[in-house]
Scaffold this motif. Structure first.
Motif, PDB file in Angstrom:
ATOM      1  N   LEU A  63     -15.580   7.512 -21.156  1.00  0.00           N
ATOM      2  CA  LEU A  63     -16.550   6.678 -20.859  1.00  0.00           C
ATOM      3  C   LEU A  63     -16.420   5.787 -19.661  1.00  0.00           C
ATOM      4  O   LEU A  63     -17.346   5.253 -18.828  1.00  0.00           O
ATOM      5  CB  LEU A  63     -16.651   5.669 -22.300  1.00  0.00           C
ATOM      6  N   ALA A  64     -15.181   5.425 -19.377  1.00  0.00           N
ATOM      7  CA  ALA A  64     -14.633   4.620 -18.384  1.00  0.00           C
ATOM      8  C   ALA A  64     -15.061   5.283 -16.909  1.00  0.00           C
ATOM      9  O   ALA A  64     -15.634   4.708 -16.021  1.00  0.00           O
ATOM     10  CB  ALA A  64     -13.319   4.092 -18.291  1.00  0.00           C
ATOM     11  N   ARG A  65     -14.627   6.446 -17.179  1.00  0.00           N
ATOM     12  CA  ARG A  65     -14.752   7.295 -15.775  1.00  0.00           C
ATOM     13  C   ARG A  65     -16.419   7.581 -15.653  1.00  0.00           C
ATOM     14  O   ARG A  65     -16.706   7.647 -14.311  1.00  0.00           O
ATOM     15  CB  ARG A  65     -14.309   8.706 -15.982  1.00  0.00           C
ATOM     16  N   THR A  66     -17.083   7.643 -16.528  1.00  0.00           N
ATOM     17  CA  THR A  66     -18.589   7.560 -16.515  1.00  0.00           C
ATOM     18  C   THR A  66     -19.145   6.339 -15.949  1.00  0.00           C
ATOM     19  O   THR A  66     -20.059   6.667 -14.671  1.00  0.00           O
ATOM     20  CB  THR A  66     -19.168   8.104 -17.861  1.00  0.00           C
ATOM     21  N   HIS A  67     -18.922   5.465 -16.415  1.00  0.00           N
ATOM     22  CA  HIS A  67     -19.281   3.997 -15.713  1.00  0.00           C
ATOM     23  C   HIS A  67     -18.886   4.143 -14.369  1.00  0.00           C
ATOM     24  O   HIS A  67     -19.677   3.522 -13.352  1.00  0.00           O
ATOM     25  CB  HIS A  67     -18.913   3.034 -16.533  1.00  0.00           C
ATOM     26  N   ALA A  68     -17.591   4.112 -14.002  1.00  0.00           N
ATOM     27  CA  ALA A  68     -17.127   4.233 -12.738  1.00  0.00           C
ATOM     28  C   ALA A  68     -17.922   5.041 -11.672  1.00  0.00           C
ATOM     29  O   ALA A  68     -18.323   4.499 -10.689  1.00  0.00           O
ATOM     30  CB  ALA A  68     -15.470   4.375 -12.714  1.00  0.00           C
ATOM     31  N   LYS A  69     -17.938   6.199 -11.945  1.00  0.00           N
ATOM     32  CA  LYS A  69     -18.504   7.349 -11.141  1.00  0.00           C
ATOM     33  C   LYS A  69     -20.258   6.866 -10.848  1.00  0.00           C
ATOM     34  O   LYS A  69     -20.627   6.876  -9.879  1.00  0.00           O
ATOM     35  CB  LYS A  69     -18.622   8.846 -11.659  1.00  0.00           C
TER      36      LYS A  69
ATOM     37  N   VAL B 278     -17.281  -2.527 -16.891  1.00  0.00           N
ATOM     38  CA  VAL B 278     -17.201  -1.963 -18.177  1.00  0.00           C
ATOM     39  C   VAL B 278     -16.175  -0.899 -17.996  1.00  0.00           C
ATOM     40  O   VAL B 278     -15.235  -0.629 -18.829  1.00  0.00           O
ATOM     41  CB  VAL B 278     -18.473  -1.315 -18.360  1.00  0.00           C
ATOM     42  N   ALA B 279     -16.110  -0.018 -16.766  1.00  0.00           N
ATOM     43  CA  ALA B 279     -15.170   0.653 -16.768  1.00  0.00           C
ATOM     44  C   ALA B 279     -13.688   0.090 -16.756  1.00  0.00           C
ATOM     45  O   ALA B 279     -12.734   0.856 -17.409  1.00  0.00           O
ATOM     46  CB  ALA B 279     -15.352   1.512 -15.319  1.00  0.00           C
ATOM     47  N   LEU B 280     -13.457  -0.990 -16.264  1.00  0.00           N
ATOM     48  CA  LEU B 280     -12.074  -1.515 -16.269  1.00  0.00           C
ATOM     49  C   LEU B 280     -11.726  -1.809 -17.845  1.00  0.00           C
ATOM     50  O   LEU B 280     -10.885  -1.553 -18.270  1.00  0.00           O
ATOM     51  CB  LEU B 280     -11.982  -2.927 -15.653  1.00  0.00           C
ATOM     52  N   LYS B 281     -12.525  -2.257 -18.526  1.00  0.00           N
ATOM     53  CA  LYS B 281     -12.300  -2.625 -19.840  1.00  0.00           C
ATOM     54  C   LYS B 281     -12.142  -1.289 -20.923  1.00  0.00           C
ATOM     55  O   LYS B 281     -11.104  -1.212 -21.870  1.00  0.00           O
ATOM     56  CB  LYS B 281     -13.617  -3.394 -20.446  1.00  0.00           C
TER      57      LYS B 281
ATOM     58  N   TYR C 184      -7.789   3.967 -13.326  1.00  0.00           N
ATOM     59  CA  TYR C 184      -7.890   2.577 -13.491  1.00  0.00           C
ATOM     60  C   TYR C 184      -7.591   1.942 -12.367  1.00  0.00           C
ATOM     61  O   TYR C 184      -8.229   0.656 -12.131  1.00  0.00           O
ATOM     62  CB  TYR C 184      -6.986   2.147 -14.785  1.00  0.00           C
ATOM     63  N   ALA C 185      -6.735   2.306 -11.644  1.00  0.00           N
ATOM     64  CA  ALA C 185      -6.305   1.450 -10.415  1.00  0.00           C
ATOM     65  C   ALA C 185      -7.467   1.777  -9.258  1.00  0.00           C
ATOM     66  O   ALA C 185      -7.718   0.732  -8.557  1.00  0.00           O
ATOM     67  CB  ALA C 185      -5.065   2.172  -9.630  1.00  0.00           C
ATOM     68  N   VAL C 186      -7.965   2.913  -9.384  1.00  0.00           N
ATOM     69  CA  VAL C 186      -9.039   2.958  -8.280  1.00  0.00           C
ATOM     70  C   VAL C 186     -10.177   1.942  -8.609  1.00  0.00           C
ATOM     71  O   VAL C 186     -10.787   1.234  -7.642  1.00  0.00           O
ATOM     72  CB  VAL C 186      -9.857   4.375  -8.455  1.00  0.00           C
ATOM     73  N   SER C 187     -10.547   1.875 -10.129  1.00  0.00           N
ATOM     74  CA  SER C 187     -11.662   0.823 -10.224  1.00  0.00           C
ATOM     75  C   SER C 187     -11.150  -0.619  -9.949  1.00  0.00           C
ATOM     76  O   SER C 187     -12.073  -1.319  -9.543  1.00  0.00           O
ATOM     77  CB  SER C 187     -12.023   0.982 -11.812  1.00  0.00           C
TER      78      SER C 187
END
Length: 260
Positions: free
Chosen positions: A164-170, A191-194, A213-216
Protein backbone atom coordinates in the motif's frame (compact mmCIF):
# COMPACT_ATOMS: atom_id res chain seq x y z
CA UNK A 1 -24.14 -58.57 12.15
CA UNK A 2 -20.84 -58.46 14.02
CA UNK A 3 -19.00 -59.08 10.76
CA UNK A 4 -20.74 -56.14 9.07
CA UNK A 5 -20.00 -53.88 12.03
CA UNK A 6 -16.36 -54.94 11.98
CA UNK A 7 -16.11 -54.19 8.24
CA UNK A 8 -17.72 -50.79 8.74
CA UNK A 9 -15.27 -49.93 11.52
CA UNK A 10 -12.40 -51.12 9.34
CA UNK A 11 -13.51 -48.91 6.43
CA UNK A 12 -13.87 -45.86 8.71
CA UNK A 13 -10.44 -46.50 10.24
CA UNK A 14 -8.90 -46.83 6.77
CA UNK A 15 -10.43 -43.54 5.65
CA UNK A 16 -9.16 -41.76 8.77
CA UNK A 17 -5.66 -43.16 8.28
CA UNK A 18 -5.72 -42.26 4.57
CA UNK A 19 -6.76 -38.67 5.36
CA UNK A 20 -3.95 -38.34 7.89
CA UNK A 21 -1.41 -39.66 5.38
CA UNK A 22 -2.67 -37.23 2.71
CA UNK A 23 -2.49 -34.29 5.13
CA UNK A 24 1.06 -35.19 6.06
CA UNK A 25 2.00 -35.53 2.38
CA UNK A 26 0.62 -32.09 1.62
CA UNK A 27 2.51 -30.60 4.56
CA UNK A 28 5.69 -32.27 3.36
CA UNK A 29 5.26 -30.86 -0.15
CA UNK A 30 4.56 -27.37 1.16
CA UNK A 31 7.60 -27.56 3.41
CA UNK A 32 9.82 -28.77 0.56
CA UNK A 33 8.61 -26.02 -1.75
CA UNK A 34 9.03 -23.37 0.94
CA UNK A 35 12.61 -24.47 1.52
CA UNK A 36 13.40 -23.96 -2.17
CA UNK A 37 11.64 -20.59 -2.10
CA UNK A 38 13.67 -19.50 0.93
CA UNK A 39 16.84 -20.22 -1.06
CA UNK A 40 15.42 -18.31 -4.08
CA UNK A 41 15.38 -21.51 -6.14
CA UNK A 42 12.09 -20.42 -7.63
CA UNK A 43 11.74 -22.90 -10.50
CA UNK A 44 12.28 -25.81 -8.10
CA UNK A 45 9.76 -24.34 -5.68
CA UNK A 46 7.21 -23.97 -8.48
CA UNK A 47 7.74 -27.57 -9.60
CA UNK A 48 7.03 -28.84 -6.09
CA UNK A 49 3.93 -26.68 -5.72
CA UNK A 50 2.66 -27.81 -9.13
CA UNK A 51 3.09 -31.40 -8.00
CA UNK A 52 1.08 -30.57 -4.90
CA UNK A 53 -1.59 -28.96 -7.08
CA UNK A 54 -2.05 -32.19 -9.04
CA UNK A 55 -2.44 -34.19 -5.85
CA UNK A 56 -4.51 -31.62 -4.00
CA UNK A 57 -6.41 -29.49 -6.54
CA UNK A 58 -8.12 -26.30 -5.39
CA UNK A 59 -6.07 -26.10 -2.22
CA UNK A 60 -5.62 -22.53 -1.02
CA UNK A 61 -2.19 -23.09 0.55
CA UNK A 62 -0.90 -24.49 -2.72
CA UNK A 63 -2.58 -21.88 -4.91
CA UNK A 64 -1.17 -18.75 -3.29
CA UNK A 65 2.28 -20.29 -3.22
CA UNK A 66 2.15 -20.91 -6.97
CA UNK A 67 1.21 -17.26 -7.48
CA UNK A 68 4.19 -16.18 -5.39
CA UNK A 69 6.52 -18.53 -7.23
CA UNK A 70 5.50 -17.08 -10.59
CA UNK A 71 6.14 -13.53 -9.32
CA UNK A 72 9.55 -14.55 -8.01
CA UNK A 73 10.44 -16.21 -11.31
CA UNK A 74 9.28 -13.21 -13.37
CA UNK A 75 11.32 -10.79 -11.25
CA UNK A 76 14.54 -12.51 -12.34
CA UNK A 77 13.68 -12.86 -16.03
CA UNK A 78 15.57 -10.77 -18.61
CA UNK A 79 13.51 -8.03 -20.26
CA UNK A 80 15.84 -6.23 -22.65
CA UNK A 81 13.99 -7.18 -25.84
CA UNK A 82 10.30 -7.00 -26.69
CA UNK A 83 10.22 -10.81 -26.86
CA UNK A 84 11.69 -11.07 -23.36
CA UNK A 85 9.28 -8.43 -22.08
CA UNK A 86 6.31 -10.35 -23.45
CA UNK A 87 7.57 -13.55 -21.82
CA UNK A 88 7.99 -11.79 -18.48
CA UNK A 89 4.53 -10.24 -18.65
CA UNK A 90 3.03 -13.66 -19.42
CA UNK A 91 4.54 -15.05 -16.23
CA UNK A 92 3.22 -12.13 -14.20
CA UNK A 93 -0.19 -12.85 -15.73
CA UNK A 94 0.06 -16.46 -14.53
CA UNK A 95 0.83 -15.13 -11.07
CA UNK A 96 -2.30 -12.98 -11.26
CA UNK A 97 -4.42 -15.90 -12.46
CA UNK A 98 -3.41 -17.97 -9.44
CA UNK A 99 -3.88 -15.01 -7.12
CA UNK A 100 -7.41 -14.59 -8.45
CA UNK A 101 -8.00 -18.27 -7.73
CA UNK A 102 -6.57 -17.84 -4.23
CA UNK A 103 -9.09 -15.07 -3.57
CA UNK A 104 -11.92 -17.37 -4.66
CA UNK A 105 -10.64 -20.24 -2.51
CA UNK A 106 -9.85 -18.06 0.51
CA UNK A 107 -11.92 -14.86 0.39
CA UNK A 108 -11.56 -14.47 4.15
CA UNK A 109 -7.76 -14.68 4.14
CA UNK A 110 -5.61 -11.55 3.96
CA UNK A 111 -2.83 -13.29 2.06
CA UNK A 112 -5.16 -13.93 -0.89
CA UNK A 113 -5.52 -10.19 -1.42
CA UNK A 114 -1.83 -9.53 -0.74
CA UNK A 115 -0.85 -11.99 -3.47
CA UNK A 116 -3.29 -10.39 -5.92
CA UNK A 117 -2.07 -6.91 -5.02
CA UNK A 118 1.53 -7.94 -5.63
CA UNK A 119 0.78 -9.58 -8.99
CA UNK A 120 -1.29 -6.61 -10.15
CA UNK A 121 1.35 -4.23 -8.83
CA UNK A 122 4.04 -5.91 -10.91
CA UNK A 123 1.85 -5.72 -13.99
CA UNK A 124 1.15 -2.03 -13.32
CA UNK A 125 4.86 -1.27 -13.00
CA UNK A 126 5.54 -3.26 -16.15
CA UNK A 127 2.92 -1.45 -18.22
CA UNK A 128 3.36 1.95 -16.58
CA UNK A 129 1.40 3.01 -13.52
CA UNK A 130 -0.25 5.96 -15.19
CA UNK A 131 -1.45 3.92 -18.17
CA UNK A 132 -3.31 1.36 -16.03
CA UNK A 133 -4.96 3.42 -13.31
CA UNK A 134 -7.67 0.81 -12.82
CA UNK A 135 -5.07 -1.81 -11.96
CA UNK A 136 -3.41 0.57 -9.51
CA UNK A 137 -6.76 1.19 -7.83
CA UNK A 138 -7.21 -2.58 -7.53
CA UNK A 139 -3.82 -2.88 -5.83
CA UNK A 140 -4.82 -0.24 -3.28
CA UNK A 141 -8.21 -1.86 -2.67
CA UNK A 142 -6.71 -5.32 -2.16
CA UNK A 143 -4.19 -3.98 0.34
CA UNK A 144 -6.94 -2.24 2.27
CA UNK A 145 -9.02 -5.42 2.24
CA UNK A 146 -6.07 -7.46 3.58
CA UNK A 147 -5.49 -4.91 6.34
CA UNK A 148 -9.19 -4.89 7.20
CA UNK A 149 -9.20 -8.69 7.52
CA UNK A 150 -6.17 -8.43 9.79
CA UNK A 151 -5.22 -12.11 9.65
CA UNK A 152 -2.26 -14.06 8.29
CA UNK A 153 0.24 -12.96 10.93
CA UNK A 154 2.60 -10.00 11.21
CA UNK A 155 4.52 -10.76 8.03
CA UNK A 156 1.45 -10.87 5.79
CA UNK A 157 0.08 -7.70 7.37
CA UNK A 158 3.45 -5.98 7.03
CA UNK A 159 3.54 -6.82 3.32
CA UNK A 160 0.02 -5.44 2.91
CA UNK A 161 1.06 -2.13 4.48
CA UNK A 162 4.28 -2.08 2.45
CA UNK A 163 2.57 -2.66 -0.90
CA UNK A 164 0.00 0.00 0.00
CA UNK A 165 2.86 2.37 0.84
CA UNK A 166 4.62 1.68 -2.45
CA UNK A 167 1.37 2.22 -4.34
CA UNK A 168 0.86 5.62 -2.72
CA UNK A 169 4.50 6.55 -3.26
CA UNK A 170 4.63 5.55 -6.93
CA UNK A 171 1.25 6.96 -7.89
CA UNK A 172 1.97 10.28 -6.13
CA UNK A 173 5.08 10.95 -8.24
CA UNK A 174 2.97 12.68 -10.87
CA UNK A 175 1.42 16.13 -10.41
CA UNK A 176 -1.85 15.65 -8.52
CA UNK A 177 -4.20 17.55 -10.89
CA UNK A 178 -2.89 15.46 -13.79
CA UNK A 179 -3.32 12.11 -12.07
CA UNK A 180 -6.66 13.09 -10.59
CA UNK A 181 -8.06 13.01 -14.11
CA UNK A 182 -7.26 9.31 -14.40
CA UNK A 183 -8.50 8.44 -10.90
CA UNK A 184 -5.27 8.47 -8.93
CA UNK A 185 -5.81 11.68 -7.01
CA UNK A 186 -5.91 9.73 -3.73
CA UNK A 187 -2.18 8.90 -3.82
CA UNK A 188 -0.15 10.73 -1.16
CA UNK A 189 3.51 10.36 -0.21
CA UNK A 190 2.66 11.34 3.38
CA UNK A 191 0.34 8.34 3.56
CA UNK A 192 3.14 6.22 2.10
CA UNK A 193 5.40 7.28 4.99
CA UNK A 194 2.84 6.15 7.56
CA UNK A 195 2.33 2.82 5.80
CA UNK A 196 6.08 2.13 5.51
CA UNK A 197 6.46 2.88 9.21
CA UNK A 198 3.64 0.47 10.05
CA UNK A 199 5.19 -2.25 7.89
CA UNK A 200 8.48 -1.87 9.76
CA UNK A 201 6.74 -1.99 13.13
CA UNK A 202 5.07 -5.26 12.18
CA UNK A 203 8.13 -6.87 10.62
CA UNK A 204 11.39 -4.98 11.28
CA UNK A 205 13.66 -7.37 9.37
CA UNK A 206 13.00 -6.60 5.70
CA UNK A 207 15.60 -4.55 3.85
CA UNK A 208 13.22 -3.24 1.20
CA UNK A 209 10.94 -1.70 3.83
CA UNK A 210 13.73 0.59 5.04
CA UNK A 211 15.12 1.48 1.62
CA UNK A 212 11.77 2.40 0.09
CA UNK A 213 10.80 4.26 3.27
CA UNK A 214 14.03 6.23 2.96
CA UNK A 215 13.21 7.17 -0.64
CA UNK A 216 9.86 8.60 0.42
CA UNK A 217 11.50 10.43 3.33
CA UNK A 218 13.97 11.93 0.88
CA UNK A 219 11.11 13.27 -1.20
CA UNK A 220 10.06 15.26 1.88
CA UNK A 221 13.64 16.45 2.49
CA UNK A 222 13.82 14.40 5.68
CA UNK A 223 17.36 13.31 4.96
CA UNK A 224 18.47 12.63 8.52
CA UNK A 225 15.69 10.11 9.03
CA UNK A 226 16.19 8.72 5.54
CA UNK A 227 19.89 8.07 6.12
CA UNK A 228 19.11 6.38 9.43
CA UNK A 229 16.76 4.01 7.58
CA UNK A 230 19.39 3.27 4.93
CA UNK A 231 22.05 2.55 7.54
CA UNK A 232 19.63 0.23 9.30
CA UNK A 233 18.99 -1.61 6.04
CA UNK A 234 22.71 -2.26 5.66
CA UNK A 235 22.74 -4.20 8.95
CA UNK A 236 19.97 -6.63 8.01
CA UNK A 237 20.35 -10.16 6.60
CA UNK A 238 19.28 -11.10 3.07
CA UNK A 239 15.70 -12.40 3.14
CA UNK A 240 14.41 -11.53 -0.31
CA UNK A 241 15.92 -12.11 -3.73
CA UNK A 242 15.76 -8.37 -4.44
CA UNK A 243 17.74 -7.50 -1.30
CA UNK A 244 21.18 -7.28 -2.99
CA UNK A 245 19.80 -4.65 -5.38
CA UNK A 246 18.17 -2.80 -2.49
CA UNK A 247 21.45 -2.76 -0.56
CA UNK A 248 23.23 -1.27 -3.57
CA UNK A 249 20.48 1.33 -3.80
CA UNK A 250 20.94 2.11 -0.10
CA UNK A 251 24.69 2.65 -0.56
CA UNK A 252 24.10 4.84 -3.60
CA UNK A 253 21.56 7.02 -1.77
CA UNK A 254 23.82 7.39 1.26
CA UNK A 255 26.57 8.63 -1.02
CA UNK A 256 24.16 10.96 -2.82
CA UNK A 257 22.83 12.41 0.44
CA UNK A 258 26.10 12.52 2.39
CA UNK A 259 26.06 16.33 2.54
CA UNK A 260 22.34 16.65 3.23
Amino acid sequence: MKTKLFLLQLIISSLVIASIICAQSLDELLSEGDQFADKFENEKALAVFQKAEKLYPDNWEVTWRISKAYVDIAEKMPNKTSEEENAQLAVYQKALDYAEKAVKLGPDKANSYVRRAIANGRIALFKGVFSVAGVVNSVRDDCLKAIQLGNGGNFVQAIAHYVLARTHAKASEKWKPARSIIGLGWADNEVALKEYKKAIELYPEYIMFYVDYAVSLGREDKYKEAKAMLNKALTLPIKNQEDPKKLEEAKSLLNKWKNE
